[in-house]
Scaffold this motif. Sequence first.
Motif, PDB file in Angstrom:
ATOM      1  N   MET A   1     -66.667 106.064  73.944  1.00 45.38           N
ATOM      2  CA  MET A   1     -66.867 104.978  72.566  1.00 45.38           C
ATOM      3  C   MET A   1     -65.809 103.871  72.422  1.00 45.38           C
ATOM      4  O   MET A   1     -64.904 103.387  73.099  1.00 45.38           O
ATOM      5  CB  MET A   1     -66.641 105.636  71.125  1.00 45.38           C
ATOM      6  N   THR A   2     -66.795 102.168  72.260  1.00 42.68           N
ATOM      7  CA  THR A   2     -65.714 101.567  72.043  1.00 42.68           C
ATOM      8  C   THR A   2     -64.333 101.233  71.059  1.00 42.68           C
ATOM      9  O   THR A   2     -65.025 101.845  69.604  1.00 42.68           O
ATOM     10  CB  THR A   2     -66.748 100.152  71.869  1.00 42.68           C
ATOM     11  N   ARG A   3     -63.645 100.769  71.461  1.00 35.79           N
ATOM     12  CA  ARG A   3     -61.806 100.789  70.742  1.00 35.79           C
ATOM     13  C   ARG A   3     -62.375  99.052  71.000  1.00 35.79           C
ATOM     14  O   ARG A   3     -62.126  97.869  71.062  1.00 35.79           O
ATOM     15  CB  ARG A   3     -60.936 101.042  71.458  1.00 35.79           C
ATOM     16  N   ARG A   4     -62.299  98.567  69.435  1.00 33.21           N
ATOM     17  CA  ARG A   4     -62.747  97.266  68.768  1.00 33.21           C
ATOM     18  C   ARG A   4     -61.283  97.143  67.707  1.00 33.21           C
ATOM     19  O   ARG A   4     -60.888  97.681  66.761  1.00 33.21           O
ATOM     20  CB  ARG A   4     -63.636  97.737  67.657  1.00 33.21           C
ATOM     21  N   GLU A  27     -62.398 103.303  65.839  1.00 32.40           N
ATOM     22  CA  GLU A  27     -63.066 103.938  67.133  1.00 32.40           C
ATOM     23  C   GLU A  27     -64.249 104.719  66.358  1.00 32.40           C
ATOM     24  O   GLU A  27     -63.187 105.566  65.580  1.00 32.40           O
ATOM     25  CB  GLU A  27     -62.222 104.237  67.759  1.00 32.40           C
ATOM     26  N   GLY A  40     -57.386  96.602  72.601  1.00 33.92           N
ATOM     27  CA  GLY A  40     -58.930  97.626  73.174  1.00 33.92           C
ATOM     28  C   GLY A  40     -59.628  97.059  73.695  1.00 33.92           C
ATOM     29  O   GLY A  40     -59.238  95.867  73.890  1.00 33.92           O
ATOM     30  N   ASP A  41     -60.871  97.952  73.515  1.00 32.12           N
ATOM     31  CA  ASP A  41     -61.582  96.899  74.367  1.00 32.12           C
ATOM     32  C   ASP A  41     -62.464  96.032  73.874  1.00 32.12           C
ATOM     33  O   ASP A  41     -62.769  94.974  74.626  1.00 32.12           O
ATOM     34  CB  ASP A  41     -63.129  98.084  74.440  1.00 32.12           C
ATOM     35  N   GLU A  42     -62.676  95.204  72.676  1.00 28.42           N
ATOM     36  CA  GLU A  42     -63.487  94.350  71.945  1.00 28.42           C
ATOM     37  C   GLU A  42     -62.150  94.251  70.994  1.00 28.42           C
ATOM     38  O   GLU A  42     -61.466  94.480  70.223  1.00 28.42           O
ATOM     39  CB  GLU A  42     -64.526  94.957  71.642  1.00 28.42           C
TER      40      GLU A  42
END
Length: 414
Positions: A1-4, A27, A40-42
């Motif tokens: 899952m993307t962590r924004r 997330e 985070g990723d984004e």
Amino acid sequence: MTRRVFSGGQVFDGTGSPATPADVAVEGGRIVAVGPGLDGDEVVDCAGATLLPGLFDCHVHVMLSGVDMLRVLQTPFSYGFYEAAHNLRRTVALGITSVRDAGGADLGVAEAVRNGLIAGPRMQIAISMLSQTGGHGDGWHVCGAEVPLMGPHPGRPATVVDGADEMRRTVRELLRAGADVLKVATSGGVLSARDDPRHPHFRPAELDALVEEAEAAGVAVMAHAQGAEGIKAAVRAGIRSIEHGIFLDDEAIELMVEAGTWLVPTLAAPRAVLTAVAAGAALPATVIEKARTVQAVHDASVTRAVEAGVKIAMGTDSGVGPHGDNLAELQLMADCGMTPEQVWHASTLSAAQLMGVDAELGSLERGKRADVVVLEGDVSDLSGLSGRVREVWKDGVLVAAGGAVVEPGTIPPR
């Protein structure tokens, strides 16, 4: 899952704390962290903005787009459903991710939003308002015609009732039809030509039957209540919220404080009626006169309720006025003595508590659903709010940007 991570802005978390510099990490549709220096990723750049929880409007009518009776008569039956889809889009684009529809929307409208068929805020629906004969929901006119603003159809039962037995049966019909909340008129109203907003409607036995059935089904009751005696009758019966509260007196305010009853002021509603009249809306003369006489009294009543510590939740009666102007209500609340922090709390966590969803929504806290509003500027400034909503996220998904709904799969310019 993307962590924004929403980074670089102020965070007003809705709990009552002041806005402070912080980040919010999301997330899997949930808030997983709130604090400084998150990674985070984004990253969503929130410089110059304030992060808010998804906003609430606890009194809307998405199937209604104005109160011009001639227009109502000339509008095809099915047209209202298409208008509802438009109204829901305008509402969620403001950052309002949860609403309580106070009459009009049926289960099909709510399910269309829940299933992602149309864009819009989460909905609790009352379906239709319980009214006594000659009451606020009775569409009878002196010519003999019945012209309700929102008449019955297979998904919306007829709700003019008299006596405890009729009340009980009709409540069960509403619940069967999918009502999440029940609405009753315990006083007359402004838009109904043949009643007086100051007069109480329904007797205690009728209201007791309503509340008993609501409690058995695990749903709350909201009361259109404008006159003091109708307000007090609703509070004594155990009704959860008073809508409008135009003629509050000291006893009514005291009862509300003691019982923990919410007030949903809808300060925009009488103003919207007068604006519609000025634009040429066809309304009975008695309705116009009532709208003219209640506005100052309404403002004074809400001011006294705020001073006394009555719990307030934001609601607009949008549908009486245009959808998309909802956030103007916040300045009207401030004009009645609420601080900006109190106004935002009434539009977030207090409203979530009223609607019984505060375990999941209403504040930016770890574990809650990731409804996030990115608002340009500072929360102490309540001016021009609708034009300052930069982005709206619902369950961690971008649903609106720059005042327009984002269609699934599209990437808006940043």
